[in-house]
Write a protein that holds these residues in place. Structure first.
Motif, short mmCIF file in Angstrom:
data_model
loop_
_atom_site.label_atom_id
_atom_site.label_comp_id
_atom_site.label_asym_id
_atom_site.label_seq_id
_atom_site.Cartn_x
_atom_site.Cartn_y
_atom_site.Cartn_z
N LEU A 18 51.94 56.39 52.34
CA LEU A 18 50.73 55.86 51.70
C LEU A 18 50.93 54.40 51.38
N LEU A 19 49.99 53.57 51.76
CA LEU A 19 50.08 52.15 51.47
C LEU A 19 49.71 51.87 50.02
N PRO A 20 50.18 50.76 49.43
CA PRO A 20 49.90 50.47 48.01
C PRO A 20 48.41 50.40 47.72
N ARG A 21 48.05 50.86 46.51
CA ARG A 21 46.66 50.83 46.05
C ARG A 21 46.54 49.88 44.87
N GLN A 22 45.39 49.21 44.76
CA GLN A 22 45.16 48.30 43.65
C GLN A 22 44.74 49.04 42.39
N ASP A 23 43.97 50.10 42.55
CA ASP A 23 43.49 50.86 41.40
C ASP A 23 44.65 51.61 40.75
N GLU A 24 44.81 51.45 39.43
CA GLU A 24 45.94 52.06 38.72
C GLU A 24 45.87 53.58 38.79
N ARG A 25 44.69 54.15 38.64
CA ARG A 25 44.57 55.61 38.69
C ARG A 25 44.92 56.14 40.07
N LEU A 26 44.45 55.50 41.12
CA LEU A 26 44.76 55.95 42.47
C LEU A 26 46.23 55.70 42.81
N ARG A 27 46.83 54.72 42.15
CA ARG A 27 48.26 54.50 42.38
C ARG A 27 49.08 55.68 41.87
#
Length: 545
Positions: A18-27
């Motif tokens: 999984l590539l990095p996500r900006q959204d904290e919840r989705l991270r």
């Protein structure tokens, strides 16, 4: 006459990063992007979330050691873990719209229809790895067809094409079927130019259409389809070979009738071949130790509950062969089939998840280094954050997901050790740990060096300020009697004094390196006063500074 496989099951596992996500919840909860997307076919599977609910799940549960049980099932809702709510460290999503798959292994062969048992996505807390799982089954298949199924079905994209444009080493046609055998998606492996153009443009392989469709709403990193605006997207990256790890369960009339070449083709997933069933797929010297390295023959005997049961493992594949007339071998609740679908599947999943996670940590270091621009301060800060974040996640992975033994049951323990040895996990983990630790140690050393330089500069400024403080303290603060001056003049004097102090302090900071070297010379007891003041030559003929 070809041997018939009375019952056949195949399970594919495809680890992706999984590539990095900006959204904290989705991270923290990437599965939320899949579940909450409008029209998503995925739902959360209940059995892994709520723990064992039947006897077969209970047998699965007690197979593993306590630390593995906590990983798979959690500590229960009363434990109240902040991250998992006391549940499993895995989140399993499942889709039910795919009922079957229709394959044509080669253009001149008839199409095969296999029922689809499960299509799952496995997510893991704190680790950016997702595993696609597909389980299919069929009855009454010839052994050569089964060998070709294991060899061809489960490739993310065609590795090449023949002179007529037909894909090599993979199925010629693949269709996912829904209710009423309606075609949901078909493969595009024969579209050679599309794959060539994609690699030329993106320097990355293009996933076959039927696998891209099955992953939705997850999308490949270089996906060219426009965003539909229905919600945040999860991007994935391939981190392993395009051949997906595979498990297979084969029930036939007489396993002892299989030749050595048949077992080698099954255990090493070498396909049917073109030299005839009696011929070895590789040179004799290459497979001389096949039985010792790849076979678990504890139950390969005429008697017992499941006579002539053999386990074959090469790391990439785990294959079980046994008698179709053995009730214990085909029992879905308590027999070998139940173990294959539960205990042994989880064992195989954990081993490949561990390998994928280790490769993911190594890949993150490479990506961070590629993005580093040493002359750009913001790039350096991002690099440091990425390295330290990778190190922290690796520590959590090691303490939560890394273990050498899964079970004390002899069979499960032996199969896990066989799989882990072929995957090289015990070698890969120390190697990745050393790389991650070295990078983090370098950042710590660099921080200490910067702190030391700061201390040196502050020391020089403090010494210079100490001289002024002692002088004004000795002479007294009323050297200049300006107390009776108007406020405007006193404020002007204060401003000029403050400006002079700032200029002097700034100059000291700018010249702190050379002043620090000067202080080092003055404090060197081996030098004479003349040498310290630069009036005499230093030993060796040079002039003092």
């Amino acid at each position: 006459m070809s041997v018939m496989i009375r019952h056949f099951r195949q399970r594919l596992l495809w680890p992706l990063q999984l590539l990095p996500r900006q959204d904290e919840r989705l991270r923290l909860q990437p599965w939320a992007a899949v579940l909450e997307r409008p029209g998503s076919p995925w739902r959360e599977a209940a059995e892994m979330r709520h723990g064992p609910s039947s006897e077969r799940h209970y047998q699965e549960f007690v197979t593993f050691l306590p630390h593995v049980q906590r990983f798979l099932y959690g500590d229960g809702p009363r434990a109240g873990s902040a991250r998992t709510g006391g549940g499993s460290s895995m989140r399993v999503l499942r889709r039910d719209d795919v009922q079957a798959v229709r394959l044509r292994l080669a253009p001149d062969q008839p199409a095969l229809r296999l029922a689809v048992e499960h299509v799952d996505l496995y997510f893991f807390h704190d680790v950016d790895v997702v595993v696609l799982h597909v389980e299919v089954h069929a009855d009454e298949l010839p052994l050569p067809v089964v060998q070709e199924l294991l060899y061809r079905f489960g490739r993310a994209y065609p590795p090449g094409w023949d002179g007529e444009g037909q894909p090599l080493h993979c199925a010629s046609e693949v269709e996912w079927l829904g209710a009423g055998d309606q075609t949901l998606c078909a493969s595009d492996a024969s579209d050679r130019q599309a794959f060539l153009d994609f690699v030329g443009l993106h320097r990355a392989p293009r996933l076959a259409a039927h696998w891209r469709w099955l992953l939705q709403p997850l999308r490949p990193e270089q996906d060219e389809e426009p965003d539909d605006g229905a919600g945040p997207l999860l991007r994935v990256r391939q981190i392993e070979y395009h051949r997906m790890p595979v498990m297979a369960w084969l029930a036939l009339d007489d396993p002892a009738a299989l030749g050595r070449a048949d077992f080698i083709r099954l255990g090493l997933v070498a396909g049917q071949g073109s030299d005839g069933e009696a011929e070895l797929p590789f040179a004799e010297r290459h497979v001389a130790d096949f039985e010792a390295r790849h076979c678990y023959d504890r139950f390969w005997r005429p008697g017992g509950a499941a006579p002539f049961t053999r386990y074959l493992c090469c790391g990439h594949a785990l294959v079980v062969v046994g008698r179709a007339d053995s009730r214990f071998f085909v029992d879905r609740e308590r027999g070998v089939l139940a173990q294959f679908r539960h205990q042994h599947f989880l064992m195989f999943l954990i081993a490949h998840f561990q390998k994928a996670a280790l490769l993911m940590f190594s890949d993150r270091l490479v990506v961070a280094l590629d993005a580093l621009q040493i002359h750009d301060a913001s790039s350096v800060k991002r690099f440091k954050r990425a390295v330290r974040g990778n190190f922290e996640t690796f520590l959590r992975f090691t303490h939560r997901y890394w273990f050498h033994d899964l079970s004390e049951q002899a069979q499960t323990r032996a199969l896990h050790r066989l799989c882990a040895d072929h995957l090289g996990l015990d070698t890969l983990h120390p190697e990745v740990r050393e790389r991650v630790s070295e990078m983090n140690t370098y950042l710590d050393t660099d921080s200490l060096r910067r702190q030391a330089n700061t201390v040196v500069r502050l020391t020089v400024v403090t010494i210079a300020g100490l001289i002024g403080t002692l002088s004004t303290g000795f002479l007294g603060m009323n050297l200049l009697d300006e107390a009776d001056r108007p406020w405007s003049e006193r404020l002007l004097i204060l401003g000029l004094t403050l400006l002079a102090s700032l200029l002097l302090t700034g100059y000291m900071i700018v010249r702190s390196k050379s002043l620090s070297d000067f202080l080092d010379v003055l404090s060197d007891e081996r030098l004479t006063v003349g040498q310290k003041l630069g009036l005499r030559s230093e030993p060796g003929g040079g002039r003092g500074r």
